[in-house]
Every structure is written in C-alpha cells, then in structure tokens.
Design an enzyme around this catalytic site. Structure first.
Site, mmCIF file in Angstrom:
data_model
loop_
_atom_site.group_PDB
_atom_site.id
_atom_site.type_symbol
_atom_site.label_atom_id
_atom_site.label_comp_id
_atom_site.label_asym_id
_atom_site.label_seq_id
_atom_site.Cartn_x
_atom_site.Cartn_y
_atom_site.Cartn_z
ATOM 1 C CE LYS A 23 -21.834 -2.482 27.154
ATOM 2 N NZ LYS A 23 -22.375 -1.718 28.271
ATOM 3 C CD GLN A 33 -21.827 1.609 29.713
ATOM 4 O OE1 GLN A 33 -22.200 0.991 28.729
ATOM 5 N NE2 GLN A 33 -21.278 1.008 30.761
ATOM 6 C CG ASP A 45 -28.227 -3.039 30.181
ATOM 7 O OD1 ASP A 45 -27.459 -3.960 29.859
ATOM 8 O OD2 ASP A 45 -27.852 -1.862 30.349
#
Ligand code: NDP
Length: 288
Positions: free
Chosen positions: A55, A99, A122
């Site tokens: 990422k 994460q 997200d």
C-alpha cells in the site's frame, strides 16, 4: 458447450486507475496540495507487513505521501487509541488505515470506530457504513468498490442481473451485496449456514465469492456464461490461491478474476481513490 472465460485482469485495471490518480495528483501538487495516507501496522505478521508495504509503495508511486506507523505487537489498547487520536488531529494526514487483523488483546471494533469518519479510507466506520446503508454519500469499503469499478470498466452490465455473494463479512460480503443492490442487481447473499449452496450459486449471472477457503466454488457450481469474481486469498503449499477452482470454472464462466492479479490490486487502487476523495473533501478542495 464450454466457453473459455475472459480473464478480468485486475492488475491492468488497477494500473489505469493509478495513472488517472497520478495525473490528478500532479495537478493538485501544482496548486500546492499534497495528500497523505498513514497505515498503522501493529506487530509483525508477515502477510500484514507485506500488504502494508504494498500500500505504501503504491501510494508513493502515484504521488501520495505514504507513511507507515509501526507499533509493537504488545501495544496497549490505550496507546493504540491515542495514536489514532493523534492521526485524527494531524491536519497533514488525509487517510488512516489500521491494518487488520489486530492482535487478540485489542478490541478491533473500538479502534475502527475511533478513526475519524472523514479519514476512514477503508470505509469501515459505522458512520460511513450507515450512510452507505441509507444511500447517502460516503466512501465504500475498498474491495467491493474496486470490484464494481472493474465491472464497469470491463463493460459488464450489473443492472437487472442476478448477483450471488458468498460471504457476509462487514469488510467484503455485506458491502458487496449493498453495492450490487445500488447498481440495480437482484442480490442473494450466502454464508456458512446456507443450505444447498450450489443450487443458489448456479443461479448467478454474477458470482462473488469471499469465503477464505480454497475450492468452495468448482465448475458444477457455476452457470455457463456467469461472471465469477474470486475475492479469496488462501495460502496452499506456499502458493496464493483464491476460493474458486480457477481451471475448472474458467471452462464455464464468461469472465473470471485470477488470484493473484484479480481483486487484490483493485482493493489497493480503490484505497488510493478513497484517500484522494476524502483528502479533497476534508480540505474543501475542488478539482479544476
Ligand atoms: P470472513 O472470515 O470475515 O468471512 C467469511 C464469510 O464466508 C463468512 O460470512 C462466512 O459465513 C462465509 N463462509 C464460511 N464458510 C463458508 C462456506 N463453506 N460456504 C459459504 N459461506 C461460508 O472473511 P472476509 O470476508 O474478511 O474475507 C474473505 C476472503 O477474502 C479471505 O480469503 C480474505 O483473505 C479475502 N480478502 C481478500 C481481499 C482482497 O483484496 N483480495 C480483501 C479482503 C478479504 P458466516 O458469516 O456464517 O460465518
């Protein structure tokens, strides 16, 4: 008659999204605007560490600042929440991603709810999930949004199709079903308690599989001509495989995503799109 499925090349679609973002970010930089994504990595789970590095690399490649905040596996809930608060308050940070999975001593939901909805790249915050549920503007979780984006770009019609989603997690299955509904598909959701799964998957024009078990869907479970999207990521003998028996299903589907190189790259590309969208919205910047 057997078909040979078209391979839906997620890497290629992701690359074209990256290129578009790169050009937009160059124009923004010319106006003195630079955007930043911060990814929080707790502990040293090798898979998580590799996703996080990917990422960051993609962020930097397209012209976002990509920062990794590494915290030890034994970090306390309080310290982790304080770090999220700090990132929420930091005006230079446009997107925050924690994460997953987090170590078991951490209350994951509390952490996700602590991220400011304005920086929730997200799309997991209940505020964003709720806004999506009632049809208000909000960022969508990256994996389902990336899949719909790819279907559009590949010219695959969704409206009026019967879409079957296998899996009902908050991250993939549920938002996938909602997004397909928004796109005017007729949607069926299956899960571990579904009876006669194969009878249902065989009705799908568009079949999305997000279970996390290899070979959950094999050739006989797919209607000839269906579009099959394999979200699964499983390690088998050190090799990454999806949830769908790719070789068998390719002989009946009209289109299929490979693993790797299908949904994964689209998830990352959508994360970058969400970062740019949220950054511009929070800063009140309009693109020319
Ligand atoms: P979860 O474990 O949270 O959810 C799995 C879902 O599958 C659950 O809803 C479960 O049902 C259902 N399920 C389990 N077994 C069966 C079965 N035998 N038949 C039908 N349904 C079943 O996983 P995620 O949604 O987070 O992820 C799913 C997969 O996608 C994983 O392999 C993950 O690694 C991958 N993934 C890939 C991404 C990418 O970018 N490519 C991004 C995110 C995830 P129930 O609710 O009843 O337990």
């Amino acid at each position: 008659m057997y078909l040979v499925a078209r391979i839906l090349d997620g890497k290629k679609v992701a690359e074209s999204i990256h290129q578009e973002l790169r050009e937009r970010l160059i124009r923004l930089k010319e106006r003195g605007v630079s955007l930043k994504l911060t990814v929080v990595l707790v502990g040293d789970n090798p898979a998580s560490a590799s996703y996080v590095r990917g990422k960051q690399r993609t962020a930097e490649k397209i012209g976002l600042e990509g920062e990794i905040l590494r915290l030890p596996a034994d970090v306390s809930q309080e310290v982790l929440l304080a770090e999220v608060d700090r990132l929420n308050a930091d005006d230079s940070v446009d997107g925050i991603l924690v994460q997953l999975p987090l170590p078991t001593h951490i209350a994951e939901q509390e952490v996700l709810e602590r991220i400011s909805p304005e920086k929730d790249v997200d799309g997991f915050h209940p505020m964003n999930a709720g806004r999506n549920f009632v049809g208000l503007d909000a960022v969508w979780p990256c994996t389902p949004a990336g899949i719909v984006n790819m279907l559009h770009r590949e010219g695959i019609e969704i409206e009026g199709k019967h879409a079957v989603v296998v899996g009902r997690s908050n991250i993939v299955g549920k938002p996938m079903a909602l997004l397909l509904l928004k796109e005017n598909a007729t949607v069926t959701v299956c899960h571990s308690r579904t009876k006669n799964l194969s009878d249902i998957t065989r009705l799908a024009d568009i079949l999305v599989v997000a279970v996390g078990q290899p070979n959950v869907v094999t050739q006989g479970d797919v209607k000839p001509g269906a579009v099959v999207i394999d979200v699964g990521m499983n390690r088998v003998d050190g090799k990454l495989v999806g949830d769908v028996d790719f070789a068998g299903v390719s002989e009946v589907a009209s289109a299929i995503t490979p693993v790797p190189g299908g949904v994964g790259p689209l998830t990352v590309a959508t994360l970058m799109q969400n970062t740019v969208a949220l950054g511009l919205a929070r800063r009140g910047i309009k693109e020319e």
